[in-house]
Design an enzyme around this catalytic site. Structure first.
Site, mmCIF file in Angstrom:
data_model
loop_
_atom_site.group_PDB
_atom_site.id
_atom_site.type_symbol
_atom_site.label_atom_id
_atom_site.label_comp_id
_atom_site.label_asym_id
_atom_site.label_seq_id
_atom_site.Cartn_x
_atom_site.Cartn_y
_atom_site.Cartn_z
ATOM 1 N N ASP A 30 0.828 -1.214 0.000
ATOM 2 C CA ASP A 30 0.000 0.000 0.000
ATOM 3 C C ASP A 30 0.862 1.264 0.000
ATOM 4 O O ASP A 30 1.974 1.258 0.522
ATOM 5 C CB ASP A 30 -0.892 -0.039 1.262
ATOM 6 C CG ASP A 30 -2.054 0.925 1.156
ATOM 7 O OD1 ASP A 30 -2.301 1.480 0.065
ATOM 8 O OD2 ASP A 30 -2.724 1.138 2.188
ATOM 9 N N HIS A 47 3.348 3.490 -8.686
ATOM 10 C CA HIS A 47 3.218 2.063 -9.023
ATOM 11 C C HIS A 47 4.491 1.557 -9.701
ATOM 12 O O HIS A 47 4.923 0.437 -9.473
ATOM 13 C CB HIS A 47 2.001 1.841 -9.932
ATOM 14 C CG HIS A 47 0.693 2.180 -9.267
ATOM 15 N ND1 HIS A 47 0.373 1.765 -7.997
ATOM 16 C CD2 HIS A 47 -0.375 2.917 -9.690
ATOM 17 C CE1 HIS A 47 -0.826 2.203 -7.666
ATOM 18 N NE2 HIS A 47 -1.300 2.918 -8.675
ATOM 19 N N LEU A 141 11.257 -20.608 -4.294
ATOM 20 C CA LEU A 141 10.230 -19.725 -3.731
ATOM 21 C C LEU A 141 8.908 -19.835 -4.509
ATOM 22 O O LEU A 141 8.922 -19.857 -5.736
ATOM 23 C CB LEU A 141 10.731 -18.273 -3.817
ATOM 24 C CG LEU A 141 9.786 -17.212 -3.259
ATOM 25 C CD1 LEU A 141 9.953 -17.097 -1.758
ATOM 26 C CD2 LEU A 141 10.060 -15.853 -3.903
#
Ligand code: FPP
Length: 255
Positions: A30, A47, A141
């Site tokens: 956020d 962004h 991962l």
């Protein structure tokens, strides 16, 4: 990109704390918009820098031996943002997959996507499915991308699946359990998040992993997502390592 879980690093980090590392860390990334606005930049720049922070985070998770990283990349509610911002975010996802996929694959990362697929634009859906398909046998991962994701919609989809199974006679309603619901969710097979990190000072879940977060630890920090770096990640891990998780029971010392 070196993102293989590194067991030595994990042991080192564990030694310097009380010894607990999360297997699965989920991120609510956020504050991109606020980061940009504070610098007099358009929100989209936030962004763009957020994507850089994401790359750093994935690399660092591998170094720390974390097995699963989930990112809330686009919520089912984010469609209500201005069209220009939505299409920028779609472009960013496209670029992320197109530019980073081969590197992630080489680094043995397995990509999984959670969220609604039915109403996605065909090109985006094809890219996400290509990423899953290419990396499905990787053993490093697990990067779980929550895209067009909303937890209530996910739970509703799971309920629908189970109801359809029951109507077909494949299961009896008595067989519906926490386990069968878990297996009907988009996250089937993925361990629940041990730690959920939200940046930018907001303290809420925003319809993210509601079922899976039943016993997650939460970590909130004030940095906006583009400023989230290795040191901030390590702070979250150190904080997690000092948490007492009791899952509704009692501490061993209290028994
Ligand atoms: C929340 O910040 C962030 C998002 C809605 C998008 C998160 C996207 C990235 C971190 C980039 C990587 C993206 C993809 C698709 C791989 P906000 O815009 O709500 O910030 P604000 O609360 O300050 O307005």
């Amino acid at each position: 990109m070196n993102v293989s879980p590194d067991r030595n690093q994990q042991a080192h980090a564990a030694d310097s704390s009380s010894g607990k590392m999360p297997r699965h860390v989920a991120f609510i990334m956020d504050g991109n918009g606020r980061w940009a606005t504070a610098r007099g930049l358009p929100r989209t720049e936030g962004h763009r820098h957020g994507l850089e922070a994401l790359r750093k985070t994935i690399r660092h998770a591998g170094k720390r031996g974390i097995e699963v990283v989930t990112i809330y990349s686009f919520s089912s509610e984010n469609w209500s943002r201005p069209e220009t911002e939505v299409s920028f975010l779609m472009g960013l996802l496209r670029r992320f997959v197109q530019r980073d996929l081969s590197e992630l694959h080489e680094a043995n990362v397995k990509i999984s996507v959670i969220g609604g697929r039915d109403d996605l634009e065909k090109g985006i859906l094809a890219l996400l499915e290509e990423a899953e398909q290419l990396t499905r046998n990787n053993t490093g991962l697990n990067l779980v991308v929550a895209f067009n994701y909303g937890a209530r919609a996910e739970i509703a989809r799971a309920a629908k699946r189970l109801a359809e199974d029951a109507v077909r006679g494949d299961i009896h309603p008595d067989e519906i359990s926490e386990e069968s619901i878990g297996n009907a969710l988009d996250t089937r097979g993925i361990p629940d998040p041990d730690l959920i990190v939200r940046t930018s000072g907001e303290m809420r879940l925003s319809n993210f992993l509601l079922w899976q977060a039943a016993y997650s630890e939460f970590y909130f920090c004030d940095q906006h997502w583009p400023d989230f770096d290795e040191a901030a990640f390590d702070e979250a891990l150190a904080c997690f390592s000092n948490r007492q998780r009791r899952y509704g029971g009692l501490d061993a010392t209290a028994l």
